[in-house]
Motif scaffolding. Sequence first.
Motif, PDB file in Angstrom:
ATOM      1  N   VAL A  34       6.164  19.271 -20.075  1.00  0.00           N
ATOM      2  CA  VAL A  34       7.008  20.141 -20.892  1.00  0.00           C
ATOM      3  C   VAL A  34       6.660  19.979 -22.364  1.00  0.00           C
ATOM      4  O   VAL A  34       6.522  20.967 -23.099  1.00  0.00           O
ATOM      5  CB  VAL A  34       8.492  19.805 -20.644  1.00  0.00           C
ATOM      6  N   ILE A  38       4.994  22.864 -24.875  1.00  0.00           N
ATOM      7  CA  ILE A  38       5.625  23.274 -26.125  1.00  0.00           C
ATOM      8  C   ILE A  38       4.637  23.160 -27.287  1.00  0.00           C
ATOM      9  O   ILE A  38       4.520  24.071 -28.115  1.00  0.00           O
ATOM     10  CB  ILE A  38       6.884  22.435 -26.386  1.00  0.00           C
ATOM     11  N   THR A  55      12.604  28.646 -22.856  1.00  0.00           N
ATOM     12  CA  THR A  55      13.582  28.228 -21.860  1.00  0.00           C
ATOM     13  C   THR A  55      13.134  26.953 -21.174  1.00  0.00           C
ATOM     14  O   THR A  55      11.954  26.788 -20.862  1.00  0.00           O
ATOM     15  CB  THR A  55      13.770  29.343 -20.816  1.00  0.00           C
ATOM     16  N   LEU A  56      14.091  26.059 -20.934  1.00  0.00           N
ATOM     17  CA  LEU A  56      13.851  24.825 -20.197  1.00  0.00           C
ATOM     18  C   LEU A  56      14.344  24.993 -18.764  1.00  0.00           C
ATOM     19  O   LEU A  56      15.445  25.508 -18.533  1.00  0.00           O
ATOM     20  CB  LEU A  56      14.581  23.650 -20.848  1.00  0.00           C
ATOM     21  N   VAL A  68      14.432  17.843 -17.016  1.00  0.00           N
ATOM     22  CA  VAL A  68      13.640  19.004 -17.435  1.00  0.00           C
ATOM     23  C   VAL A  68      12.233  18.851 -16.882  1.00  0.00           C
ATOM     24  O   VAL A  68      11.528  17.896 -17.208  1.00  0.00           O
ATOM     25  CB  VAL A  68      13.608  19.132 -18.969  1.00  0.00           C
ATOM     26  N   ASN A  70      10.054  21.893 -16.379  1.00  0.00           N
ATOM     27  CA  ASN A  70       9.174  23.030 -16.685  1.00  0.00           C
ATOM     28  C   ASN A  70       9.746  23.805 -17.871  1.00  0.00           C
ATOM     29  O   ASN A  70      10.906  23.597 -18.267  1.00  0.00           O
ATOM     30  CB  ASN A  70       9.049  23.944 -15.463  1.00  0.00           C
ATOM     31  N   SER A  71       8.950  24.704 -18.415  1.00  0.00           N
ATOM     32  CA  SER A  71       9.391  25.497 -19.564  1.00  0.00           C
ATOM     33  C   SER A  71       8.491  26.712 -19.719  1.00  0.00           C
ATOM     34  O   SER A  71       7.384  26.756 -19.180  1.00  0.00           O
ATOM     35  CB  SER A  71       9.375  24.658 -20.849  1.00  0.00           C
ATOM     36  N   TYR A  72       8.965  27.677 -20.466  1.00  0.00           N
ATOM     37  CA  TYR A  72       8.146  28.827 -20.838  1.00  0.00           C
ATOM     38  C   TYR A  72       8.652  29.380 -22.169  1.00  0.00           C
ATOM     39  O   TYR A  72       9.826  29.245 -22.521  1.00  0.00           O
ATOM     40  CB  TYR A  72       8.145  29.921 -19.764  1.00  0.00           C
ATOM     41  N   TYR A  94      11.906  34.104 -15.681  1.00  0.00           N
ATOM     42  CA  TYR A  94      12.779  33.254 -14.857  1.00  0.00           C
ATOM     43  C   TYR A  94      12.722  33.674 -13.385  1.00  0.00           C
ATOM     44  O   TYR A  94      12.665  32.822 -12.486  1.00  0.00           O
ATOM     45  CB  TYR A  94      14.207  33.324 -15.374  1.00  0.00           C
ATOM     46  N   TRP A 109      17.235  25.144 -23.637  1.00  0.00           N
ATOM     47  CA  TRP A 109      16.171  25.815 -24.380  1.00  0.00           C
ATOM     48  C   TRP A 109      15.537  24.829 -25.350  1.00  0.00           C
ATOM     49  O   TRP A 109      16.096  23.772 -25.647  1.00  0.00           O
ATOM     50  CB  TRP A 109      16.701  27.039 -25.107  1.00  0.00           C
ATOM     51  N   PHE A 110      14.351  25.183 -25.833  1.00  0.00           N
ATOM     52  CA  PHE A 110      13.630  24.324 -26.761  1.00  0.00           C
ATOM     53  C   PHE A 110      13.235  25.113 -28.001  1.00  0.00           C
ATOM     54  O   PHE A 110      13.208  26.348 -28.008  1.00  0.00           O
ATOM     55  CB  PHE A 110      12.369  23.736 -26.107  1.00  0.00           C
TER      56      PHE A 110
END
Length: 293
Positions: A34, A38, A55-56, A68, A70-72, A94, A109-110
């Motif tokens: 993750v 980022i 989004t996390l 956590v 994964n993320s995008y 999502y 979220w990040f």
Amino acid sequence: MAAPETSARGAGPALLFPSSSTSSSTSARVEAVVVFTICDSFVRRPDQAERVIGTLLGSVLPDGTVHVRNSYVVPHSESADQVALDIEYHHNMYVSHQKVNPKEVIVGWFSTGFGVSGGSTLIHEFYSREVQSPIHLTVDTGFTMGEASIKAYVSSNLSLGDRHLAAQFQEIPLDLKMLDAEKVGFELLKSTMVDKLPNDLEGMESSMQKLYLLIDEIYKYSDDVVEGRVAGDNKIGRFIADAVSSMPKLSPSSFDRLFNDRVQDNLALVYLSSITRTQIAVAEKLNTAAQVL
């Protein structure tokens, strides 16, 4: 995607509180992939963007720890008093992730940068409508404190009667889950800052400079062995002989022509990719309206 709504003014100031073991029972555990995702998205961000958000995905463990995994990235734009997110892109991403791994749900979220701001308050309000009690993960890619610090927060509203005063962001304990090999990369990442990724031509130039340095070292070593200043090593000699014999036998003119053709191919790819990016950006603005929070 709905048409853009009226620009929303800032939801009040954001108050930042340090971590306290007694103030919150929530903690976060973040996988190394993750953090790497980022940082990679920040390097690849558009030139006009100051930060990236996204989004996390993960799950909430029985003990309340937010895991956590994964993320995008979610395209966005923001100013001093308003924030616009591409909601349709967020939902499509999502849904795609749910098809691959339905156990990974939205947990927060990040954003890149140090601390939180009024814009962070607006974004956190949106994710509060997506999931209950989202966490906010920040990655300081600007090395404000000398390294890429990573922190996690939860938020609550401070009100006086019916009047909203501010959003309180409380730092929570954060555990970075890494393998030994990932720790090596993370330690290097904490002390290295890159403004942008090199393009093909810049990468070729850097590679050629390193190649020239290596050739100079080989020449110096060979001269030292011939002059008797350094004792020869059979293994190094065989390695140099194998490297030289593997080179194609080309005349200088043929090599120049081959190299120039390669450069022209790279220039054509750069030109076509820039046209493609421009067309995609225009299509997004025409066909996808960003919903203002």
